[in-house]
Design a protein around this motif. Structure first.
Motif, PDB file in Angstrom:
ATOM      1  N   LEU A  71       0.851  -1.192   0.000  1.00 10.18           N
ATOM      2  CA  LEU A  71       0.000   0.000   0.000  1.00 10.18           C
ATOM      3  C   LEU A  71       0.887   1.241   0.000  1.00 10.18           C
ATOM      4  O   LEU A  71       1.789   1.365   0.821  1.00 10.18           O
ATOM      5  CB  LEU A  71      -0.899   0.017   1.234  1.00 10.18           C
ATOM      6  N   CYS A  72       0.636   2.127  -0.920  1.00 12.83           N
ATOM      7  CA  CYS A  72       1.470   3.326  -1.037  1.00 12.83           C
ATOM      8  C   CYS A  72       1.290   4.226   0.185  1.00 12.83           C
ATOM      9  O   CYS A  72       0.166   4.559   0.554  1.00 12.83           O
ATOM     10  CB  CYS A  72       1.083   4.073  -2.303  1.00 12.83           C
ATOM     11  N   PRO A  73       2.362   4.635   0.833  1.00  9.89           N
ATOM     12  CA  PRO A  73       2.226   5.511   2.004  1.00  9.89           C
ATOM     13  C   PRO A  73       1.997   6.972   1.607  1.00  9.89           C
ATOM     14  O   PRO A  73       1.774   7.811   2.466  1.00  9.89           O
ATOM     15  CB  PRO A  73       3.572   5.352   2.709  1.00  9.89           C
ATOM     16  N   PHE A  74       2.060   7.270   0.331  1.00 12.59           N
ATOM     17  CA  PHE A  74       1.967   8.663  -0.093  1.00 12.59           C
ATOM     18  C   PHE A  74       0.579   9.046  -0.588  1.00 12.59           C
ATOM     19  O   PHE A  74       0.320  10.187  -0.926  1.00 12.59           O
ATOM     20  CB  PHE A  74       3.023   8.962  -1.164  1.00 12.59           C
ATOM     21  N   HIS A  75      -0.310   8.073  -0.718  1.00 12.75           N
ATOM     22  CA  HIS A  75      -1.715   8.414  -0.934  1.00 12.75           C
ATOM     23  C   HIS A  75      -2.546   7.305  -0.306  1.00 12.75           C
ATOM     24  O   HIS A  75      -2.044   6.219  -0.073  1.00 12.75           O
ATOM     25  CB  HIS A  75      -2.017   8.632  -2.424  1.00 12.75           C
ATOM     26  N   ASN A  76      -3.799   7.610   0.012  1.00 10.93           N
ATOM     27  CA  ASN A  76      -4.634   6.609   0.672  1.00 10.93           C
ATOM     28  C   ASN A  76      -5.180   5.620  -0.346  1.00 10.93           C
ATOM     29  O   ASN A  76      -5.732   6.025  -1.358  1.00 10.93           O
ATOM     30  CB  ASN A  76      -5.812   7.291   1.376  1.00 10.93           C
ATOM     31  N   HIS A  92       7.987   2.629  -7.207  1.00  9.19           N
ATOM     32  CA  HIS A  92       7.116   3.473  -8.015  1.00  9.19           C
ATOM     33  C   HIS A  92       5.666   3.185  -7.667  1.00  9.19           C
ATOM     34  O   HIS A  92       5.289   2.034  -7.525  1.00  9.19           O
ATOM     35  CB  HIS A  92       7.326   3.216  -9.510  1.00  9.19           C
ATOM     36  N   CYS A  93       4.873   4.259  -7.496  1.00 11.97           N
ATOM     37  CA  CYS A  93       3.449   4.065  -7.225  1.00 11.97           C
ATOM     38  C   CYS A  93       2.674   4.360  -8.500  1.00 11.97           C
ATOM     39  O   CYS A  93       2.773   5.456  -9.042  1.00 11.97           O
ATOM     40  CB  CYS A  93       2.977   4.973  -6.104  1.00 11.97           C
ATOM     41  N   PHE A  94       1.891   3.370  -8.935  1.00 14.36           N
ATOM     42  CA  PHE A  94       1.107   3.562 -10.146  1.00 14.36           C
ATOM     43  C   PHE A  94      -0.162   4.368  -9.869  1.00 14.36           C
ATOM     44  O   PHE A  94      -0.863   4.766 -10.784  1.00 14.36           O
ATOM     45  CB  PHE A  94       0.774   2.208 -10.789  1.00 14.36           C
ATOM     46  N   GLY A  95      -0.437   4.587  -8.573  1.00 17.88           N
ATOM     47  CA  GLY A  95      -1.609   5.390  -8.215  1.00 17.88           C
ATOM     48  C   GLY A  95      -1.317   6.877  -8.244  1.00 17.88           C
ATOM     49  O   GLY A  95      -1.992   7.644  -8.927  1.00 17.88           O
ATOM     50  N   CYS A  96      -0.282   7.297  -7.513  1.00 18.72           N
ATOM     51  CA  CYS A  96      -0.050   8.744  -7.399  1.00 18.72           C
ATOM     52  C   CYS A  96       1.215   9.192  -8.115  1.00 18.72           C
ATOM     53  O   CYS A  96       1.507  10.389  -8.154  1.00 18.72           O
ATOM     54  CB  CYS A  96      -0.003   9.157  -5.927  1.00 18.72           C
ATOM     55  N   GLY A  97       1.974   8.257  -8.671  1.00 18.57           N
ATOM     56  CA  GLY A  97       3.146   8.658  -9.442  1.00 18.57           C
ATOM     57  C   GLY A  97       4.389   8.900  -8.618  1.00 18.57           C
ATOM     58  O   GLY A  97       5.431   9.263  -9.157  1.00 18.57           O
TER      59      GLY A  97
END
Ligand code: ZN
Length: 608
Positions: A38-43, A59-64
């Motif tokens: 789970l990305c810590p930089f967006h929920n 790399h987070c594919f959700g928030c970049g």
């Protein structure tokens, strides 16, 4: 650029495993050759962050969000590049090179700083204990409950109470080994002659944390009605800089990133009540007016700021200052003034949580509307002179700051109120409008980039991405591409990365992609670059490079063909025979080029 020898950074990258570091913050599980979590930089509820042990990148594919282990630490702990290097150096049991000037970037971890934070941490625990569990805290607890704060909120914000005793906290901390000098330096005590006494007495204590969640200061609210000062803040110290921190920022940051929006309140209690009411992306300044540094902190994580202010004089001038400072950043700004001069805390108590949240979304004014309203309430509209003066200022404001649509809307309102025609006002507006006057008006850049990108053919973008991958991974690709005259790709981001890579490869022929990422300061470019690297980048092959260049040329030529064709039609409509013939030649040339490029292994014979 970072003033650290590349060889040292390379060694550090080799010794530290990004998977270990990320695992300390995020639960990771294996998925093929990578790990996901789970990305810590967006929920988010399903994991979209990928960590690659092979590439040593996330790399987070959700928030970049993305980068190497340095960037991960910088973002999650809110620290500088140098601070991340210092942390990882200790972790890898390495020594920093002697000749590095740490003061240029950041101070090394300092025992004294750590002790100051420890002292605050202990003090916060003690104050909270007093509030929740002792007779001394009853009055304060009743006060907080009367203000509508739940036990959970008091717990979450670690609110406490400082009893009205001479040296309660300082003697408690001295017994635990903190020296007088340290406690005075940390702002917890005040030296009076031979003695040290508590700075905060008989106050509700609100801890203020840095971005890493360390308590570094307090705001203390008096319980005495009309007691002065209402809020007593910690003084600026080595660990507490009021102009560089925001209240609740450490906790709200996640929510701010998720919503791409921050809500700026005036006071601690506003943030606390709003959070309890479900508005979790709220922050406040620390009893001082907003600084450019604080605005820059928010800008890292969001595109929009909502300023919520009290309707009183101080509130309005604070909001105006916020508009000036945020105006410099290019953040989209709205202003909310709550009805009847209530502050957010009072509003929530009177009207409840849900109508507060609605207020923020429905009654947010643009900065132009807010400033117009200020002018309106300051003006003497009863006298003809006052009315004319107001109109002049209003038109100047619209000329400087308003978008064309906003001008239209506001001119209509003014015309209605002052019984003049819209046409007359437009005429007047044109007179005050200066050509370069629209400094503070920002079009939404992001949306236009996204729209453009959606309109581009996929193969065009794909070809650029593959070429960038090769350039980041291999110097061979760079040498091969140098003679090809390729200087523009499909999107502005791709073109910017291409230019940066050309420059970087000249000085770093041997370096790997991680070194390139660590030199990238622009977060959006970093996001694009890591997204290209985290999946298997294509390896360099001259045949592939030729193919991609051909794809790019094909799309460029097709674009020119379409534009020229439109001109041809225009010339035909106008009956300009000579021009029609000329343009026709160019159209045919483009068609031949396109046909040639579409042949397998095709080449252009010349540039169009
Ligand atoms: Zn993310």
């Amino acid at each position: 650029m970072k003033r650290l020898p590349e060889a040292f950074l390379e060694e550090l990258r080799r010794r530290v495993d990004i998977v270990d570091v990320v695992s300390e913050h995020v639960q990771l599980r294996r998925a093929g050759r990578s790990f996901i979590g789970l990305c810590p930089f967006h929920n988010e509820r399903s994991p979209s962050m990928s960590v690659s042990p092979e590439r040593q990148m996330f790399h987070c594919f959700g928030c970049g969000a993305g980068g190497t282990v340095f960037r991960f630490l910088m973002d999650i702990e809110g620290i500088s590049f140098m601070e991340a290097v210092v942390q990882l150096t200790a972790r890898a049991n390495l020594e920093l090179p002697d000749d590095i000037d740490l003061t240029v970037h950041a101070k090394p971890p300092d025992v004294r700083f750590q002790q100051m934070k420890d002292a605050h941490e202990l003090a916060a625990k003690l104050y909270n204990y007093i509030l929740m569990n002792t007779d001394a805290g009853v009055q304060a607890l009743t006060y907080l409950e009367n203000r509508g704060l739940s036990k959970q909120t008091i717990f979450d914000f670690r609110i406490g109470y400082a009893p009205d005793r001479r040296d309660f906290v300082v003697s408690f901390l001295q017994r635990r080994g903190f020296t007088r000098e340290l406690l005075a330096g940390a702002g917890l005590g005040i030296v009076v002659g031979e003695n040290i006494v508590d700075r905060f007495r008989g106050r509700v204590m609100i801890p203020i944390a840095d971005l890493r969640g360390n308590v570094v200061g307090f705001g203390g609210r008096t319980l005495i009605p009309d007691g002065k000062p209402k809020y007593l803040n910690s003084p600026d110290t080595d660990v507490f800089h009021k102009g560089l921190l925001l209240f609740h920022h450490d906790v709200a940051r996640k929510e701010i990133r998720k919503a791409r929006t921050a809500v700026m309140f005036e006071g601690y209690m506003d943030v606390i009540s709003a959070t309890q009411a479900g508005v979790k992306n709220g922050v406040a300044t620390l009893g001082t007016s907003l600084t450019p540094e604080q605005a820059a902190l928010l800008q890292r994580d969001c595109d929009r700021v909502i300023v919520v202010y009290d309707g009183d004089k101080a509130g309005i001038s604070g909001a105006k200052r916020a508009i000036d400072i945020f105006g410099e950043t290019g953040l989209q700004l709205s202003v909310v003034s709550l009805p009847n001069g209530l502050d957010p805390d009072e509003y929530i108590r009177n009207y409840g949580s849900s109508s507060f949240a609605r207020e923020l979304s429905v009654h947010a004014q643009s900065t132009v509307q807010f400033l117009l309203q200020c002018l309106h309430s300051e003006a003497d509209l009863l006298s003809p002179v006052g009315r004319t003066g107001f109109m002049r200022k209003a038109l100047e404001l619209l000329a400087q700051r308003a978008s064309p649509i906003e001008q239209e809307v506001e001119l209509r309102k003014l015309a209605g109120e002052f019984d003049v025609s819209v046409a007359t006002l437009k005429e007047e507006l044109r007179l005050v409008e200066k050509p370069a006057g629209k400094k503070n008006f920002h079009y939404d850049k992001k949306t236009s980039v996204q729209q453009k990108e959606a309109a581009l053919p996929k193969g065009f973008i794909e070809a650029g991405n593959r070429l960038l991958q090769m350039l980041m991974v291999s110097n061979e690709a760079f040498e091969y591409l140098q003679g090809k005259g390729l200087d523009e790709l499909a999107t502005p981001e791709q073109t910017a990365l291409l230019a940066l890579l050309y420059g970087w490869r000249i000085t770093h022929p041997e370096a790997g992609p991680a070194a390139f990422l660590d030199e990238l300061d622009d977060e959006s470019l970093l996001g694009v670059a890591t997204s290209l690297l985290i999946e298997d980048p294509v390896q360099f092959e001259s045949r592939l490079v030729d193919d991609y260049i051909r794809t790019i040329e094909l799309h460029r030529t097709e674009e020119s063909y379409k534009q020229t064709l439109a001109k041809l039609v225009q010339a035909q409509v106008q009956g300009d025979l000579e021009q029609t013939a000329q343009i026709k030649l160019r159209v045919d040339a483009y068609l031949r080029q396109i046909a040639a490029l579409k042949l397998p292994g095709g080449r252009t014979e010349g540039q169009g």
